[in-house]
Design an enzyme around this catalytic site. Structure first.
Site, PDB file in Angstrom:
ATOM      1  N   CYS A   1       7.874   3.779   4.710  1.00 56.98           N
ATOM      2  CA  CYS A   1       6.564   4.362   4.917  1.00 56.98           C
ATOM      3  C   CYS A   1       7.329   3.728   3.062  1.00 56.98           C
ATOM      4  CB  CYS A   1       6.630   5.431   3.779  1.00 56.98           C
ATOM      5  SG  CYS A   1       7.179   7.137   3.283  1.00 56.98           S
TER       6      CYS A   1
ATOM      7  N   CYS B   1       0.537  -1.132  -0.400  1.00 55.69           N
ATOM      8  CA  CYS B   1       0.203  -0.137  -0.201  1.00 55.69           C
ATOM      9  C   CYS B   1       0.704   1.807   0.017  1.00 55.69           C
ATOM     10  CB  CYS B   1      -1.300   0.079   1.273  1.00 55.69           C
ATOM     11  SG  CYS B   1      -1.916   1.628   0.970  1.00 55.69           S
ATOM     12  N   CYS B   2       1.793   1.036   0.719  1.00 56.39           N
ATOM     13  CA  CYS B   2       2.563   2.290   0.958  1.00 56.39           C
ATOM     14  C   CYS B   2       3.772   2.783  -0.634  1.00 56.39           C
ATOM     15  CB  CYS B   2       3.776   2.431   1.965  1.00 56.39           C
ATOM     16  SG  CYS B   2       3.541   2.615   3.555  1.00 56.39           S
TER      17      CYS B   2
ATOM     18  N   CYS C   1      -0.803   8.319   7.659  1.00 55.40           N
ATOM     19  CA  CYS C   1      -2.381   8.277   6.416  1.00 55.40           C
ATOM     20  C   CYS C   1      -2.804   8.194   8.055  1.00 55.40           C
ATOM     21  CB  CYS C   1      -1.928   7.142   5.926  1.00 55.40           C
ATOM     22  SG  CYS C   1      -1.636   7.397   4.488  1.00 55.40           S
TER      23      CYS C   1
ATOM     24  N   CYS D   1      -3.135   4.694   9.461  1.00 54.57           N
ATOM     25  CA  CYS D   1      -1.995   3.701   9.924  1.00 54.57           C
ATOM     26  C   CYS D   1      -1.675   4.053  10.954  1.00 54.57           C
ATOM     27  CB  CYS D   1      -0.649   3.393   8.997  1.00 54.57           C
ATOM     28  SG  CYS D   1      -1.525   2.723   7.397  1.00 54.57           S
TER      29      CYS D   1
HETATM   30  S1  SF4 Z   1      -0.049   4.767   5.376  1.00 56.40           S
HETATM   31 FE1  SF4 Z   1      -1.262   3.148   5.515  1.00 56.40          FE
HETATM   32  S2  SF4 Z   1      -3.020   3.808   4.533  1.00 56.40           S
HETATM   33 FE2  SF4 Z   1      -1.090   4.848   4.152  1.00 56.40          FE
HETATM   34  S3  SF4 Z   1      -0.190   4.243   1.946  1.00 56.40           S
HETATM   35 FE3  SF4 Z   1       1.167   3.217   4.125  1.00 56.40          FE
HETATM   36  S4  SF4 Z   1      -0.308   1.313   4.039  1.00 56.40           S
HETATM   37 FE4  SF4 Z   1      -1.536   2.992   2.866  1.00 56.40          FE
END
Ligand code: SF4
Length: 238
Positions: free
Chosen positions: A225, A114-115, A198, A201
């Site tokens: 991240c 996701c990151c 985010c 998280c």
């Molecule tokens: S901090 Fe969490 S929601 Fe944001 S990009 Fe990374 S995994 Fe995804």
């Protein structure tokens, strides 16, 4: 140009330099890099306290210095509002974001992926589109377990210099600088957050590790991240 430090110097100078000496050193680092790279030096702005301190330092060096913000669909409303305020104040801040579809709640199943999708890819896009040869960050060596191994000037990516001008600053010194210069900060700090990311998280925590509230309860807890650990200078058109 301040003397390039090795890892042992960094640990001793965190306590060995006073606040005013650190500010002077940071300004010198930014000034020297801007003299060398000009428009190809760009500041990364995460909208956290460290970034707005670095952005303020950079603006003292030259109002011409540009910046970029990486945002995601999951940023808290307060951060989005603060981003719009910063963009209105500084039109030279460019925003990058990846809105491509991805599995629902990927941040739970695979936060690294996701990151990578939502943060690393737009950062790569910023580096490519803005023609960056030197990027400037608000990274500090006392933030947490993953931040102890950086230098003020690094070339982790071939052809992309990374400048960490406040690497030696303590958390207290960042707040000291922001207060002295009356710099606006993200309103989430007033709620008790110490490190911002985010919404799904990021949690409020106390204790010595500033980043302990990031990805809490996962193997990525207090981690990264990927913007500071993965290659950013890659050709996206390839
Ligand atoms: S901090 Fe969490 S929601 Fe944001 S990009 Fe990374 S995994 Fe995804």
């Amino acid at each position: 140009m301040p003397t390039q430090l090795v890892k042992d110097d960094i640990a001793s100078l965190v306590d060995g330099l006073n606040f005013a000496q650190k500010v002077e050193r940071s300004l010198d680092l930014i000034n020297d890099s801007f003299a060398k790279f000009g428009e190809r030096m760009v500041v990364a702005n995460s909208l956290g306290k460290d970034s707005v301190a670095v952005w303020h330092l950079a603006k003292r060096v030259s109002p011409r210095i540009r910046g970029f913000i990486v945002t995601t669909r999951y940023k808290p409303a307060e951060t989005v509002q603060f981003m719009h305020e910063e963009m209105a104040r500084f039109p030279e801040l460019k925003v990058f974001r990846n809105d491509d579809p991805q599995p629902d709640k990927l941040y739970l199943a695979d936060p690294d992926q996701c990151c990578n999708n939502l943060k690393v890819q737009p950062a790569r896009q910023a580096i490519e589109e803005m023609g960056v040869d030197c990027w400037v960050t608000g990274l500090r060596c006392t933030e947490g377990r993953t931040r102890t191994d950086f230098l003020e000037i690094e070339e982790r990516d071939e052809g992309l210099l990374k400048l960490n001008p406040i690497l030696l600053w303590q958390e207290r010194e960042v707040w000291q600088y922001l207060a002295l210069h009356q710099v606006s900060v993200n309103p989430l700090y007033a709620q008790g957050y110490r490190s911002l990311g985010c919404a799904p998280c990021t949690q409020i925590t106390s204790g010595p590790d500033e980043r302990a509230g990031r990805w809490l309860g996962t193997s990525k807890c207090g981690g990264e991240c990927g913007i500071h650990t993965r290659p950013l200078k890659v050709s996206l058109s390839a």
